[in-house]
Enzyme design. Structure first.
Site, mmCIF file in Angstrom:
data_model
loop_
_atom_site.group_PDB
_atom_site.id
_atom_site.type_symbol
_atom_site.label_atom_id
_atom_site.label_comp_id
_atom_site.label_asym_id
_atom_site.label_seq_id
_atom_site.Cartn_x
_atom_site.Cartn_y
_atom_site.Cartn_z
ATOM 1 N N TYR A 1 52.089 57.363 31.677
ATOM 2 C CA TYR A 1 52.999 58.102 32.561
ATOM 3 C C TYR A 1 54.109 57.176 33.106
ATOM 4 C CZ TYR A 1 54.604 60.523 36.780
ATOM 5 O OH TYR A 1 55.367 61.095 37.758
ATOM 6 N N HIS B 1 42.115 51.929 58.351
ATOM 7 C CA HIS B 1 41.217 52.924 58.938
ATOM 8 C C HIS B 1 41.968 54.254 58.971
ATOM 9 C CE1 HIS B 1 38.752 49.597 61.225
ATOM 10 N NE2 HIS B 1 38.811 49.403 59.913
ATOM 11 N N HIS C 1 43.564 47.149 53.439
ATOM 12 C CA HIS C 1 42.412 47.819 54.059
ATOM 13 C C HIS C 1 42.899 48.527 55.320
ATOM 14 C CE1 HIS C 1 38.739 48.657 56.116
ATOM 15 N NE2 HIS C 1 38.960 47.740 57.047
#
Ligand SMILES: [Zn+2]
Length: 223
Positions: A220, A106, A104
């Site tokens: 891929y 910012h 996580h």
């Protein structure tokens, strides 16, 4: 505190390395963000997560919190309290059995879009790298709350990444490396989308074309 076994120590150090990597790669700054990895050992099923409020540069192996998958922050093993966002880490592992790591951040461009409540539509074929035709933006809720976790889990349904309104982004993966690589990719896409929006309204790829791309991504890479 009881001694931490070597294999757990290795994964704890990888969590720290990944957290430092977010900042070194420019997708996070300061103490924002958090990182976890799924961890199971005898009589323990849960995840290892960065502690709350500590600079990543200062972290040592013992600062990583071991959280049981059915526990609250008080049940963290170790000397440190877990990241304030332990709820969405826990709930993502519960909802996505194949996810082994959660990053996580910012990240500036992803967060800028999230502050407009905007996710990433199919403006570029690489959006499919997160598993679908778009990368959603979860509605806003206060950091650390169950509401934020619920919104994040819903936005991640069928996806490996999402934005969090007025907050940041989440990237998941089968490994810490994969989650970090995806976080960088999401931030790169957010930057390109942001730049394109300065000039006009980006052309979106059709659902049919994105179906083709998603199918190609499944095969891929190297044999
Ligand atoms: Zn955050």
């Amino acid at each position: 505190m009881k001694a931490v076994a070597d294999d757990e120590r290795t994964l704890r150090d990888a969590v720290i390395r990944t957290a430092r990597g977010m900042n070194a790669l420019g997708i996070n700054r300061g103490k924002s963000g958090n990182v976890s990895a799924r961890w199971c050992r005898a009589a323990f099923d849960g995840y290892l997560i960065t502690p709350t409020g500590m600079p990543y540069a200062d972290l040592t192996t013992d600062d990583i919190a071991a959280m049981p998958i059915d526990g609250e922050s008080e049940s963290a093993e170790g000397t440190r309290l877990p990241s304030s966002e332990w709820r969405f880490h826990r709930d993502i592992y519960r909802a996505q059995p194949r996810t082994s790591a959660v990053v996580h951040t910012h990240a500036p461009f992803a967060t800028s879009l999230a502050c407009l409540g905007r996710g990433l539509p199919a403006f570029h074929y690489m959006v499919a790298v997160a598993g679908g035709k778009d990368i959603r933006c979860a509605p806003y809720a206060t950091f650390g709350t169950q509401a934020l976790s619920d919104h994040a889990v819903a936005a991640l349904d069928g996806r490996k990444a999402c934005l969090l309104a007025n907050h940041g982004m989440i990237a998941t993966g089968a490994s810490l490396e994969a989650a970090l690589v995806l976080a960088v990719e999401v931030e790169t896409l957010a930057e390109i989308y942001w730049r394109a929006l300065q000039i006009g309204e980006p052309v979106l790829l059709s659902d049919d074309e994105m179906d083709v791309v998603i199918a190609r991504f499944r095969t891929y890479g190297q044999r």
